[in-house]
Design a protein around this motif. Structure first.
Motif, PDB file in Angstrom:
ATOM      1  N   GLN A   1       0.821  -1.204   0.000  1.00  0.00           N
ATOM      2  CA  GLN A   1       0.000   0.000   0.000  1.00  0.00           C
ATOM      3  C   GLN A   1       0.857   1.257   0.000  1.00  0.00           C
ATOM      4  O   GLN A   1       0.578   2.213  -0.713  1.00  0.00           O
ATOM      5  N   GLN A   2       1.912   1.261   0.803  1.00  0.00           N
ATOM      6  CA  GLN A   2       2.753   2.444   0.939  1.00  0.00           C
ATOM      7  C   GLN A   2       3.608   2.708  -0.294  1.00  0.00           C
ATOM      8  O   GLN A   2       3.860   3.851  -0.650  1.00  0.00           O
ATOM      9  N   HIS A   3       4.082   1.655  -0.928  1.00  0.00           N
ATOM     10  CA  HIS A   3       5.064   1.804  -2.006  1.00  0.00           C
ATOM     11  C   HIS A   3       4.567   1.270  -3.352  1.00  0.00           C
ATOM     12  O   HIS A   3       5.369   0.913  -4.211  1.00  0.00           O
ATOM     13  N   GLY A   4       3.262   1.237  -3.541  1.00  0.00           N
ATOM     14  CA  GLY A   4       2.690   0.699  -4.772  1.00  0.00           C
ATOM     15  C   GLY A   4       3.187   1.401  -6.024  1.00  0.00           C
ATOM     16  O   GLY A   4       3.479   0.749  -7.033  1.00  0.00           O
ATOM     17  N   ASP A   5       3.316   2.715  -5.974  1.00  0.00           N
ATOM     18  CA  ASP A   5       3.766   3.452  -7.149  1.00  0.00           C
ATOM     19  C   ASP A   5       5.217   3.119  -7.491  1.00  0.00           C
ATOM     20  O   ASP A   5       5.577   2.965  -8.660  1.00  0.00           O
ATOM     21  N   LYS A   6       6.048   2.960  -6.476  1.00  0.00           N
ATOM     22  CA  LYS A   6       7.452   2.596  -6.710  1.00  0.00           C
ATOM     23  C   LYS A   6       7.549   1.178  -7.282  1.00  0.00           C
ATOM     24  O   LYS A   6       8.373   0.915  -8.161  1.00  0.00           O
ATOM     25  N   ILE A   7       6.710   0.286  -6.784  1.00  0.00           N
ATOM     26  CA  ILE A   7       6.712  -1.091  -7.283  1.00  0.00           C
ATOM     27  C   ILE A   7       6.277  -1.114  -8.743  1.00  0.00           C
ATOM     28  O   ILE A   7       6.894  -1.791  -9.570  1.00  0.00           O
ATOM     29  N   ASP A   8       5.235  -0.347  -9.081  1.00  0.00           N
ATOM     30  CA  ASP A   8       4.773  -0.279 -10.470  1.00  0.00           C
ATOM     31  C   ASP A   8       5.871   0.236 -11.398  1.00  0.00           C
ATOM     32  O   ASP A   8       6.102  -0.318 -12.475  1.00  0.00           O
ATOM     33  N   ARG A   9       6.544   1.317 -10.976  1.00  0.00           N
ATOM     34  CA  ARG A   9       7.632   1.859 -11.800  1.00  0.00           C
ATOM     35  C   ARG A   9       8.757   0.836 -11.948  1.00  0.00           C
ATOM     36  O   ARG A   9       9.338   0.697 -13.024  1.00  0.00           O
ATOM     37  N   GLY A  10       9.063   0.121 -10.880  1.00  0.00           N
ATOM     38  CA  GLY A  10      10.116  -0.892 -10.932  1.00  0.00           C
ATOM     39  C   GLY A  10       9.756  -2.029 -11.868  1.00  0.00           C
ATOM     40  O   GLY A  10      10.610  -2.516 -12.622  1.00  0.00           O
ATOM     41  N   LEU A  11       8.507  -2.463 -11.833  1.00  0.00           N
ATOM     42  CA  LEU A  11       8.071  -3.529 -12.745  1.00  0.00           C
ATOM     43  C   LEU A  11       8.139  -3.068 -14.196  1.00  0.00           C
ATOM     44  O   LEU A  11       8.568  -3.829 -15.075  1.00  0.00           O
TER      45      LEU A  11
ATOM     46  N   MET B   1       0.315  -7.532  -7.037  1.00  0.00           N
ATOM     47  CA  MET B   1       0.660  -6.458  -6.119  1.00  0.00           C
ATOM     48  C   MET B   1      -0.589  -5.684  -5.714  1.00  0.00           C
ATOM     49  O   MET B   1      -0.763  -5.338  -4.546  1.00  0.00           O
ATOM     50  N   GLU B   2      -1.498  -5.442  -6.651  1.00  0.00           N
ATOM     51  CA  GLU B   2      -2.748  -4.749  -6.346  1.00  0.00           C
ATOM     52  C   GLU B   2      -3.590  -5.559  -5.364  1.00  0.00           C
ATOM     53  O   GLU B   2      -4.179  -5.006  -4.442  1.00  0.00           O
TER      54      GLU B   2
END
Length: 93
Positions: free
Chosen positions: A23-33, A63-64
């Motif tokens: 939840q906290q780092h979802g945007d960073k995970i998306d960019r990394g993927l 992840m979602e």
């Protein structure tokens, strides 16, 4: 207590932590993927583009699900069985 029960009991506290991090780092995970998929696609010279994009999509979906798992439990889980949202809005009257 069987091996699987023991393993599940030990991993239970980690589920909440993983969900919180998603939840906290979802945007960073998306960019990394996205970055990882682009890099792998470039290194394979586009040979496996369709498979890479499929894998990236599945990773983002997973992840979602992790990120929204806690929210569903708190709100009563308004989604269809299996944790997937309804495919279309209800028809207009």
């Amino acid at each position: 207590m069987g091996l699987m029960d023991n393993l599940k009991a030990r991993l239970e506290p980690a589920k909440g932590k993983v969900s919180d991090l998603a939840q906290q780092h979802g945007d960073k995970i998306d960019r990394g993927l996205d970055k990882m998929a682009k890099t792998v696609d470039e290194r394979t010279k586009g040979k496996y583009s369709d498979r890479i994009q499929t894998g990236r999509g599945k990773a983002k979906d997973a992840m979602e699900r992790l990120a929204h798992k806690e929210d569903e439990g708190k709100e009563g889980g308004g989604n269809a069985p299996g944790g997937t949202p309804p495919s279309a809005p209800p028809p207009a009257s």
